[in-house]
Structure formats: C-alpha cells, structure tokens
Design an enzyme around this catalytic site. Structure first.
Site, short mmCIF file in Angstrom:
data_model
loop_
_atom_site.label_atom_id
_atom_site.label_comp_id
_atom_site.label_asym_id
_atom_site.label_seq_id
_atom_site.Cartn_x
_atom_site.Cartn_y
_atom_site.Cartn_z
CG ASP A 12 36.22 41.90 -19.70
OD1 ASP A 12 36.22 41.97 -18.49
OD2 ASP A 12 35.22 41.71 -20.39
CG ASP A 17 36.63 44.26 -15.69
OD1 ASP A 17 37.06 42.85 -15.76
OD2 ASP A 17 35.60 44.61 -16.07
CG ASN A 41 33.15 44.02 -20.10
OD1 ASN A 41 32.29 43.36 -20.00
ND2 ASN A 41 33.94 44.16 -18.95
CB THR A 127 36.73 40.02 -13.29
OG1 THR A 127 37.90 40.90 -14.03
CG2 THR A 127 37.39 39.76 -12.04
CG ASN A 161 24.39 38.89 -17.62
OD1 ASN A 161 25.00 37.83 -18.25
ND2 ASN A 161 25.30 39.55 -16.84
CD GLU A 167 28.83 36.22 -16.42
OE1 GLU A 167 29.38 37.41 -16.60
OE2 GLU A 167 29.44 35.17 -16.80
CG PHE A 168 29.38 39.29 -21.38
CD1 PHE A 168 28.87 39.60 -22.87
CD2 PHE A 168 30.65 39.87 -21.16
CE1 PHE A 168 29.64 40.40 -23.61
CE2 PHE A 168 31.35 40.49 -21.84
CZ PHE A 168 30.97 40.78 -23.39
CG ASN A 169 32.79 37.68 -17.70
OD1 ASN A 169 32.73 38.52 -18.72
ND2 ASN A 169 33.00 38.00 -16.60
CG HIS A 242 28.71 42.06 -12.23
ND1 HIS A 242 27.53 41.38 -11.85
CD2 HIS A 242 28.38 42.95 -12.97
CE1 HIS A 242 26.43 41.71 -12.58
NE2 HIS A 242 26.80 42.76 -13.41
CG ASP A 243 34.10 42.14 -13.13
OD1 ASP A 243 33.45 41.12 -13.06
OD2 ASP A 243 34.45 42.71 -13.92
#
Length: 332
Positions: A12, A17, A41, A127, A161, A167-169, A242-243
């Site tokens: 995303d 990403d 995102n 991701t 987060n 975590e967001f995902n 992160h990704d």
C-alpha cells in the site's frame, strides 16, 4: 548464486513500501513477479497510482500492478495521512504513470500465479493490511499448501503504533490478519520490534546522496517527509523504513534474525483488537509454522538498500544513454 526468490509484493505505497519496491527490483536475489495493492496507508486509487509511479522512477514499468481490495473485510476504511500525506507518498513530485493497472483483480492475480507455478516456488510478501491474502486463501484454499512462505510486515510481539498494542497493518483489518496467521502456510512476522531498528539516519541519506541519481533524490525526498511525520506523530528522530525489512530478510536471512514462536491475532479485546500475541513461555514445538523477526543488522540492511538504488540508477542511466544513441543514429 542461488536461485532468485520469486515473490508477489502485496503493498500500500507508502514511503517504506516504495523502498521495499526499490530493494526488490535492485537485487538479483529477488524476482518480482508482480505488485498487488490494497487499501491501507491511503485509499486504493492513490496507492495503486503510487506503485505505478515508483516503477517509473525505478525504470521498471514492465512489472505488472494489480489493484486489490479497497477496504477491510468487515471494518471501515482507515488511512494514515498524518504519516504518509494526502497522496500516500508526500514529499516528492511523483512521475505520471505511463500505464494503468492491469484489469485482473489483485486477489485473482495472486491465486492464478500461485496455482500456475510449481508448489513451493512463490513467496507472498505483504507490507499492508492482509485483506488480499485472506481473500485469496478463502477463494482458493489450495494456494496455502503451494506457497513457499508468507512474509508479513505487521504486528509486533512487544510493540504497537496505531494503538498501545496494535500495529497499523494488523489493526486496519484484524479479521484478515487472523485468517492469514491461522492458515497452514509458513509465516514470518517482521514486526515493529524489528523494523523500529531500520532507521533512515542522516548518514544513510548521505550515502544515498552520493549515488547522485534521480532515484536517489527521490529516496531522500521521501525520507525528508517521513522523518518530519515520525517526529511529529511517533516521537522518532529518524524514520523507520519498515517494509523494506521483509525484502532484506529474503535476500539475506543473516541480516534479519528470527525466532520460532506461535502467533495469534486478538479480535475481541476492548483495548487489544489487532494485537499480535506471541507465546514465548516455552520453546516452540517442532511443527510451529510461525517465526518473528527480532534483531536487524542495521549496516547490512542499508548496504542492501543503497546498493539496490545504485543498481537501478545505473540501469536507468544506461537505458537513457542507449536511447539517446539510438535517436542520434536515426537522425543521422
């Protein structure tokens, strides 16, 4: 060199990403079969355009992009403009895509690719929210036994987060995450405990600046916006990328240490929905199919990223030079 890992990147884009795409395209250890997009995102139309624009920057417009799910399985759409901006890739001028996404839905692309390939040869890298992978597993359960591995940037065994523990995902579509984590395929969770070690420091940016290319400047622009967003909203001095850690793990597992531990996704807790629960109370059973990333070789990770940007930049420059020479020959 060992055979390249054949992957589908479900993402995303998203600043981190974008770096994951660069790393996947710029390292010969990875064969990127295609990109599928999922609302996360930013909205699906925005992040799909972003994927196409990043491929333009990388000089790899041959990679197919398939738009997937635009919303979670049962929950409302949630995006992260405070982290990624209104475009999803704020901080740079995005090049205009030269083409549209493929007509085939992202979930169908995943299924078709896995079913057509030899079993155990395709790795799914996610991701973003896990909606596409969950739908693919439900629509065609046979893919589960045919996938080599699923690598997820999401969750965290000690950190959250978007909430205190999520975590967001995972939080965006916890029902999809629960499906993906519960399936029988091998799954590696590259969560916040690991990715918060992947900081894009000033030293990292200077190394990329020395590449002296449009793609390097693109990276630096992305990190500039990302740094400000993380300082304002997450309390980080430097942004965690992160990704790209998922791709680094596949290129060189020594850069991303892992430990085997059973995982579940919390769906019912009043304050803990989306939490990824890792049970460290005892050694994992021999048949445990889950593992979590724990420790990052920061220097080794950024060596891979800088090298990928250099490789893509050189290839793009070579292509431009060849095109100019061909044009000159045609004029003569």
């Amino acid at each position: 060199m060992s055979e390249s890992r054949r992957i589908i990147l479900d993402c995303d884009p998203g600043h981190d990403d974008a770096v994951a795409i660069m790393l996947a395209l710029g390292n010969p250890a990875i064969e990127l079969l295609g990109i599928t997009t999922v609302g996360g995102n930013q909205t699906l139309d925005k992040i799909t355009r972003n994927a196409l624009s990043v491929l333009v920057m990388c000089g790899r417009e041959d990679v197919p992009v398939h738009a997937g799910a635009h919303r979670p399985l049962v929950r409302r759409v949630e995006v992260a403009p405070e982290i990624h901006g209104e475009s999803g890739l704020d901080g740079v001028e995005l090049p205009e895509p030269s083409r549209s996404a493929q007509e085939t839905h992202g979930v169908r692309f995943i299924i078709d690719q896995v079913m057509a390939a030899e079993p155990g040869t395709i790795t799914l890298v996610a991701t973003g929210p896990l909606t596409n992978l969950a739908l693919a597993a439900r629509l065609e359960p046979r893919i589960v036994e045919r996938v080599r591995e699923v690598v997820v940037m999401g969750g965290g065994y000690h950190e959250g987060n978007w909430t205190a523990v999520a975590e967001f995902n995972i939080w965006v579509d916890p029902e999809a995450a629960a499906i993906v984590f519960d399936e029988a395929w091998p799954l590696t969770m590259v969560g916040l405990d690991l990715t918060h070690q992947a900081l894009a420091t000033a030293e990292v940016e200077e190394r990329v600046r020395e590449v002296d290319s449009p793609l390097g400047e693109f990276f630096i622009g992305l990190m500039g916006f990302f740094r400000t967003a993380y300082q304002e909203h997450q309390g980080f001095d430097d942004p965690p990328v992160h990704d790209a850690c998922t791709i680094a793990y596949l290129i060189d597992p020594a850069i991303v240490e892992t430990t085997r531990v059973p995982l579940t996704v919390e769906l019912r807790g009043e304050h803990t929905v989306g939490m990824t629960v890792a049970d460290f109370r005892r050694p994992a059973a021999d048949d445990c199919r889950h593992q979590v990333a724990t420790t990052l070789d920061h220097g080794g990770f950024w060596d891979l990223v800088v090298e990928a940007i250099s490789v893509l930049s050189a290839a793009s420059a070579s292509g431009s030079a060849a095109g100019s020479a061909a044009d000159s020959g045609a004029e003569a």
